[in-house]
Design an enzyme around this catalytic site. Structure first.
Site, PDB file in Angstrom:
ATOM      1  N   SER A  65       0.849  -1.326   0.115  1.00 53.48           N
ATOM      2  CA  SER A  65       0.153   0.175   0.077  1.00 53.48           C
ATOM      3  C   SER A  65       0.844   1.332   0.050  1.00 53.48           C
ATOM      4  CB  SER A  65      -0.988  -0.097   1.234  1.00 53.48           C
ATOM      5  OG  SER A  65      -1.802   1.023   1.091  1.00 53.48           O
ATOM      6  N   ASP A  95       9.891   5.372  -9.952  1.00 49.35           N
ATOM      7  CA  ASP A  95       9.602   6.035 -11.409  1.00 49.35           C
ATOM      8  C   ASP A  95      10.035   7.524 -11.650  1.00 49.35           C
ATOM      9  OD1 ASP A  95       8.164   3.769 -11.469  1.00 49.35           O
ATOM     10  OD2 ASP A  95       5.986   4.827 -11.737  1.00 49.35           O
ATOM     11  N   LYS A 119      -0.711  -4.200  -3.138  1.00 49.65           N
ATOM     12  CA  LYS A 119      -1.835  -3.686  -2.938  1.00 49.65           C
ATOM     13  C   LYS A 119      -1.957  -2.156  -3.700  1.00 49.65           C
ATOM     14  CE  LYS A 119      -4.864  -2.347   0.927  1.00 49.65           C
ATOM     15  NZ  LYS A 119      -5.246  -1.038   0.342  1.00 49.65           N
TER      16      LYS A 119
END
Length: 568
Positions: A299, A310, A324
């Site tokens: 999460s 990224d 998740k």
């Protein structure tokens, strides 16, 4: 027919009609909901419960039926939507709040007795005069020792509303009589940054166990402390961190990114896309950073690691994260119960959804995913992980990353089986090793508390024949001595005994430096920062045979998840 007889029949007909109308009306009042249910097809649950309430042959607990119905409905959704009964809502929310109301102790269970490990500074327990290694025998008028109550029930008994009182019966040392202490519950801080310390001259290590309401503030404090001590780079350990508040994770990520970088976005069928960007005010925008993850990082931890990856801001080291990527919102129901409903998915800056596959209503199969990964060999070899080309995305610098189930680290570190034997597994799984640490600490309390630093205590412990004392203790608990296997696992066993004993006197500030000293993932992170290879484009300069995401690296010891004390 004469007029008198005519009027008599008319009056009789009217009376019968009224009686029939009354009977039919009563019948329809009883049966009406059934017909209405058949006609409308809406609100069937409420109407069914109403029919049962008014017509069922026996008296039933309609609230229990309603709870069961709601649980069944929610279980047919995704694995992360859930229903929380009113009786559990307070406890469910406490875990991620900045504080809770309690007595200010950390405890563990020793032979079904509450053993106080630590007294929190400034808390009610310290003010009342409780001490480490006191045993709680009674709570108010109830005996809790030897009752096999379980930690959850004990925590509920010891926690409670602020300013409420609780009476404890304490056994101290060998005293025959219980000492009585009345405590007034107060606010107890609920920390989420377990520890922060320097792992070498210029690298700081920060362990975040969850993203709670206070995590961002705790993180800033840790960073300021480490910078003051000379830290110029940071290792952020998110292993075993299940997540928490997304806002807290976003705030921490913001500290590392330049202005205008996408951190995460959320989107759902009835939830319009919402983007979160960095504001350029972070205090760590230029410092080296490495993030550690594993299969239990989920999460908000994946939001953090995904954003760092990224944006090509740092290197991710460890094993593939949990997967998740669903966002829940809390909906309050009339009776103070709560519905945690999945309303959106979150996406990393490159556009990938981290959520692993699931089928509606099949949460049991979903829960077996980690076991399936283990059996498939994923914890030991990245070669076992196959990413679909259709789920390929690009980082801001053009590197390939993949969606479809967790964050794949830039440098894969498998679990290490060095030193793992059947004897070691036995003493860990049965809790005997940890219990020995408690017993030894209790028995030698006066001596062990006399040391001024954890380093001094650690040095003293290394000079003691603890392995042999432990072997005798384990044998008394039914675990046969296995000299050959014990010798193979010697380093693992001793390190954990030292760490747990030290924690009983110096908390996590002393525990983690010992517990983590041979951790393979942490060692790799220190190496990456020390050699200036923390930028993603530098990964290719590492030894490809060791550091490729598609290879294995067997050095150091496996990461062992600590056994945590409970705080109330």
């Amino acid at each position: 027919m004469d007029k008198n007889r005519y009027f008599t029949w008319v009056i009789l007909l009217i009376v019968v009609s009224l009686a029939l109308g009354f009977y039919v009306g009563k019948y329809y009042r009883i049966m009406g909901p059934q017909f209405k249910t058949l006609r409308s097809g809406q609100n069937k649950i409420n109407e069914t419960l109403d029919i049962i309430t008014h017509n069922y042959v026996d008296t039933v607990d309609i609230n229990r039926l309603a709870e069961s119905a709601i649980n069944k409905i929610v279980s047919e959704l995704d694995p992360h939507s859930s229903y929380i009964p009113a009786s559990d809502t307070e406890a469910a929310g406490e875990e991620l709040e900045a504080s809770f109301s309690g007595i200010g102790i950390q405890f563990n269970m020793q032979f079904d007795t509450i053993l106080i490990i630590n007294i929190l500074s400034g808390g009610p327990a310290e003010k009342a005069g409780l001490m480490p290694f006191d045993r709680i025998i009674t709570v108010n008028d109830s005996t809790v020792a030897g009752q096999n109550l379980g930690t959850t029930k004990i925590m509920r008994m010891l926690r409670g509303p602020k300013d409420s009182k609780v009476m404890l019966g304490i056994q101290r040392g060998d005293a025959e009589e219980l000492a009585k202490f009345e405590l007034t519950r107060g606010d107890i801080p609920n920390y989420s940054v377990d520890v922060s310390y320097k792992v070498n001259d210029n690298t700081g290590y920060i362990k975040i166990t969850k993203f709670s309401r206070s995590t961002y503030k705790e993180f800033l404090t840790a960073v300021a402390k480490l910078k003051q001590q000379g830290a110029e780079g940071f290792i952020i350990d998110l292993r075993d961190n299940p997540g928490g508040y997304m806002e807290s994770a976003i705030n921490v990520i913001n500290e590392f990114l330049p202005k205008g970088r996408l951190i995460v976005y959320m989107e759902g069928r009835s939830y319009p896309r919402l983007d979160s960007y960095s504001n350029g005010k972070g205090s760590c925008q230029e410092v080296p950073v490495v993030v550690l993850i594993n299969e239990l990082s989920g999460s908000a931890s994946e939001i953090f690691s995904g954003a760092i990856q990224d944006n090509d801001r740092g290197v991710i080291i460890g094993r593939r994260s949990y997967g998740k990527g669903l966002v829940q919102t809390k909906l309050d129901l009339n009776d103070r119960s709560e519905l945690l409903l999945t309303v959106a998915r979150y996406y990393t800056p490159s556009g990938r959804c981290i959520q692993k596959e699931y089928e509606l209503g099949k949460s049991e199969e979903y829960s077996h995913d980690l076991y399936n990964r283990f059996m498939h060999g994923e914890f030991y070899s990245a070669d076992s992980i196959k990413m679909a080309d259709s789920l390929e995305f690009k980082t801001i610098g053009g590197r390939s990353v993949f969606g479809g189930g967790g964050v794949m680290p830039d440098i894969f570190i498998p679990r290490d089986t060095t030193g793992i034997t059947s004897y070691y597994s036995n003493v860990i799984n049965t809790g005997v090793l940890y219990q020995f640490s408690l017993v030894y600490s209790d028995k030698n309390h006066d001596k062990l508390k006399s040391f001024g630093s954890y380093q001094e205590l650690h040095e003293y412990l290394q000079q003691q024949p603890l392995l042999y004392e432990f072997a005798d203790y384990a044998a008394s608990k039914g675990i046969k001595k296995r000299p050959t296997l014990m010798n193979i696992s010697k380093e693992l066993i001793e390190t954990q005994i030292y760490a747990y004993i030290v924690r009983n006197f110096f908390d996590y500030e002393g525990f983690y430096p010992i517990f983590m000293q041979d951790d393979a993932t942490l060692k790799k992170a220190i190496e990456v920062i020390s050699e200036g290879k923390w930028k993603p484009e530098m990964i290719g300069l590492c030894d490809k045979n060791k550091n490729s995401p598609n290879s294995m690296e067997f050095s150091g010891k496996a990461f062992r998840k600590p056994i945590y004390s409970k705080t109330v």
